[in-house]
Motif scaffolding. Structure first.
Motif, PDB file in Angstrom:
ATOM      1  N   GLU A 255       4.632   1.293  -4.394  1.00 28.40           N
ATOM      2  CA  GLU A 255       4.027   2.569  -3.993  1.00 28.40           C
ATOM      3  C   GLU A 255       2.500   2.497  -4.014  1.00 28.40           C
ATOM      4  N   LEU A 256       1.952   1.857  -5.025  1.00 27.58           N
ATOM      5  CA  LEU A 256       0.502   1.711  -5.079  1.00 27.58           C
ATOM      6  C   LEU A 256      -0.011   0.881  -3.901  1.00 27.58           C
ATOM      7  N   THR A 257       0.709  -0.175  -3.578  1.00 22.98           N
ATOM      8  CA  THR A 257       0.319  -1.002  -2.441  1.00 22.98           C
ATOM      9  C   THR A 257       0.362  -0.205  -1.147  1.00 22.98           C
ATOM     10  N   ALA A 258       1.383   0.630  -1.003  1.00 23.84           N
ATOM     11  CA  ALA A 258       1.493   1.468   0.191  1.00 23.84           C
ATOM     12  C   ALA A 258       0.337   2.460   0.282  1.00 23.84           C
ATOM     13  N   ARG A 259      -0.227   2.821  -0.864  1.00 24.47           N
ATOM     14  CA  ARG A 259      -1.370   3.728  -0.887  1.00 24.47           C
ATOM     15  C   ARG A 259      -2.699   2.989  -0.705  1.00 24.47           C
ATOM     16  N   GLY A 260      -2.627   1.677  -0.534  1.00 23.04           N
ATOM     17  CA  GLY A 260      -3.823   0.888  -0.322  1.00 23.04           C
ATOM     18  C   GLY A 260      -4.455   0.348  -1.585  1.00 23.04           C
ATOM     19  N   ARG A 261      -3.772   0.502  -2.739  1.00 25.76           N
ATOM     20  CA  ARG A 261      -4.325   0.069  -4.024  1.00 25.76           C
ATOM     21  C   ARG A 261      -3.762  -1.297  -4.395  1.00 25.76           C
ATOM     22  N   ARG A 262      -4.608  -2.212  -4.755  1.00 25.22           N
ATOM     23  CA  ARG A 262      -4.141  -3.501  -5.243  1.00 25.22           C
ATOM     24  C   ARG A 262      -3.478  -3.313  -6.601  1.00 25.22           C
ATOM     25  N   ALA A 263      -2.297  -3.888  -6.773  1.00 18.93           N
ATOM     26  CA  ALA A 263      -1.544  -3.687  -8.013  1.00 18.93           C
ATOM     27  C   ALA A 263      -0.699  -4.908  -8.316  1.00 18.93           C
TER      28      ALA A 263
ATOM     29  N   LEU B  62       4.517   8.631 -10.296  1.00 18.84           N
ATOM     30  CA  LEU B  62       3.761   7.856 -11.258  1.00 18.84           C
ATOM     31  C   LEU B  62       2.660   7.056 -10.555  1.00 18.84           C
ATOM     32  N   ALA B  63       2.964   6.497  -9.408  1.00 19.36           N
ATOM     33  CA  ALA B  63       1.945   5.782  -8.638  1.00 19.36           C
ATOM     34  C   ALA B  63       0.811   6.719  -8.245  1.00 19.36           C
ATOM     35  N   GLU B  64       1.158   7.935  -7.861  1.00 16.30           N
ATOM     36  CA  GLU B  64       0.124   8.912  -7.499  1.00 16.30           C
ATOM     37  C   GLU B  64      -0.785   9.212  -8.693  1.00 16.30           C
ATOM     38  N   ILE B  65      -0.191   9.363  -9.877  1.00 12.85           N
ATOM     39  CA  ILE B  65      -0.974   9.653 -11.076  1.00 12.85           C
ATOM     40  C   ILE B  65      -1.947   8.514 -11.367  1.00 12.85           C
ATOM     41  N   VAL B  66      -1.440   7.278 -11.324  1.00 16.84           N
ATOM     42  CA  VAL B  66      -2.292   6.124 -11.592  1.00 16.84           C
ATOM     43  C   VAL B  66      -3.399   6.023 -10.549  1.00 16.84           C
ATOM     44  N   ASP B  67      -3.046   6.266  -9.306  1.00 14.23           N
ATOM     45  CA  ASP B  67      -3.984   6.072  -8.196  1.00 14.23           C
ATOM     46  C   ASP B  67      -5.080   7.132  -8.154  1.00 14.23           C
ATOM     47  N   THR B  68      -4.788   8.338  -8.623  1.00 13.03           N
ATOM     48  CA  THR B  68      -5.727   9.456  -8.443  1.00 13.03           C
ATOM     49  C   THR B  68      -6.347   9.932  -9.750  1.00 13.03           C
ATOM     50  N   ALA B  69      -6.230   9.157 -10.815  1.00 12.54           N
ATOM     51  CA  ALA B  69      -6.747   9.603 -12.120  1.00 12.54           C
ATOM     52  C   ALA B  69      -8.236   9.891 -12.056  1.00 12.54           C
ATOM     53  N   GLU B  70      -9.003   9.052 -11.362  1.00 14.29           N
ATOM     54  CA  GLU B  70     -10.444   9.275 -11.279  1.00 14.29           C
ATOM     55  C   GLU B  70     -10.760  10.570 -10.537  1.00 14.29           C
TER      56      GLU B  70
END
Length: 290
Positions: free
Chosen positions: A29-37, A276-284
């Motif tokens: 999910e993080l990868t799909a959002r463009g985040r390296r994980a 959970l991926a959304e939470i990790v990705d958008t914490a900042e």
């Protein structure tokens, strides 16, 4: 193909008995959002698992299983944290990463951040031990806030005898398997939960839980943190999760904890990986919104 942005990569750290497999849905999910994980195994887990010989002996001897010394007994909080620091430095190329730590990976994360705060842009604690008040994680298991936890009754050996916290994920006992599912996966699809139980390793290094993490203002207290509370968690009860947050915020108010509560079991990486991926990705972004 998603475009990977320039934000810090995410390192996903499993807790006791689990491996990188448990984070696979979140990494996707993080990868799909463009985040390296990337998920990494802490010492004694995943490909570094060294199960007791008695776990696979047939016929199975429960007495041998309850007394065979663990090959993970030499793993300490300090050695596990040093391993995580090295892995994060490798993944980030010496730059900072976001670390997501589950369950008993929490004290490892605390110690790792204290050792090398410059390598961590943020830590996301997912239903995790987060001891920062000068006590080892083990000291909290019997706390009133953790009443009703189901991890201790699932152990099949005395930790002081075998040097580990030992489960029997290969047990054919239907009642025990129901207990494991209720412990970890009470909101996970039954077939997925059974598959996950089959992938659990027997031993969780007791040295990780017995060590006392360091936490100072210039070290751990300088790194932003998010805590994901699982309100249906039977391994680490919600009341104890909130105690960890309160203790940390009392000592380090300058970096107050970003708190997200989920109606989930101990394993939201399997029951709600998108959230959970959304939470990790958008914490900042939540920090920016105040």
């Amino acid at each position: 193909m998603p475009h990977h942005d320039s934000r810090p990569p995410v390192v996903l750290l499993p807790g006791f008995w689990h491996g990188t497999w448990c984070w696979a849905p979140v990494a996707a999910e993080l990868t799909a959002r463009g985040r390296r994980a990337v998920a990494v195994d802490p010492p004694g887990h995943g490909l570094d698992t060294r199960p007791p010989v008695s776990a696979r002996a047939r016929p199975f001897d429960p007495d041998a299983f309850a007394t065979e010394p663990s090959l993970t007994a030499g793993i300490t909080l300090e050695s596990a944290a040093a391993d995580v620091v090295a892995r994060v430095a490798h993944v980030g190329g010496g730059g900072p990463c976001v670390l997501a730590a589950h369950s008993a990976a929490g004290p490892v994360a605390v110690q790792a951040v204290e050792q090398a705060p410059h390598l961590f842009a943020r830590v996301v604690y997912v239903c995790a031990f987060m001891p920062t008040a000068g006590l080892p994680a083990m000291a909290y298991i019997g706390a009133p806030e953790n009443a009703g936890e189901k991890a201790t009754p699932a152990l099949r050996a005395d930790p002081s005898t075998v040097g580990t916290m030992r489960l029997d994920p290969g047990s054919p006992d239907p009642d025990y398997r129901v207990h494991l599912r209720d412990l970890f996966y009470n909101d996970v699809d039954a077939a997925v939960a059974d598959a996950a139980i089959a992938l659990l390793s027997p031993d969780g290094p007791i040295g990780v839980m017995a060590g006392t993490p360091e936490a100072t203002e210039q070290g751990w207290g300088s790194v932003p943190r998010t805590y994901v509370v699982g309100t249906r968690d039977n391994a680490l009860r919600p009341g104890l999760q909130r105690r960890f947050i309160a203790e940390a915020d009392a000592r380090f108010p300058r970096t107050a904890t970003d708190i997200v509560e989920l109606d989930c079991s101990h394993s939201p990486f399997l029951s709600m990986p998108e959230r959970l991926a959304e939470i990790v990705d958008t914490a900042e972004e939540r920090d920016a919104r105040g």
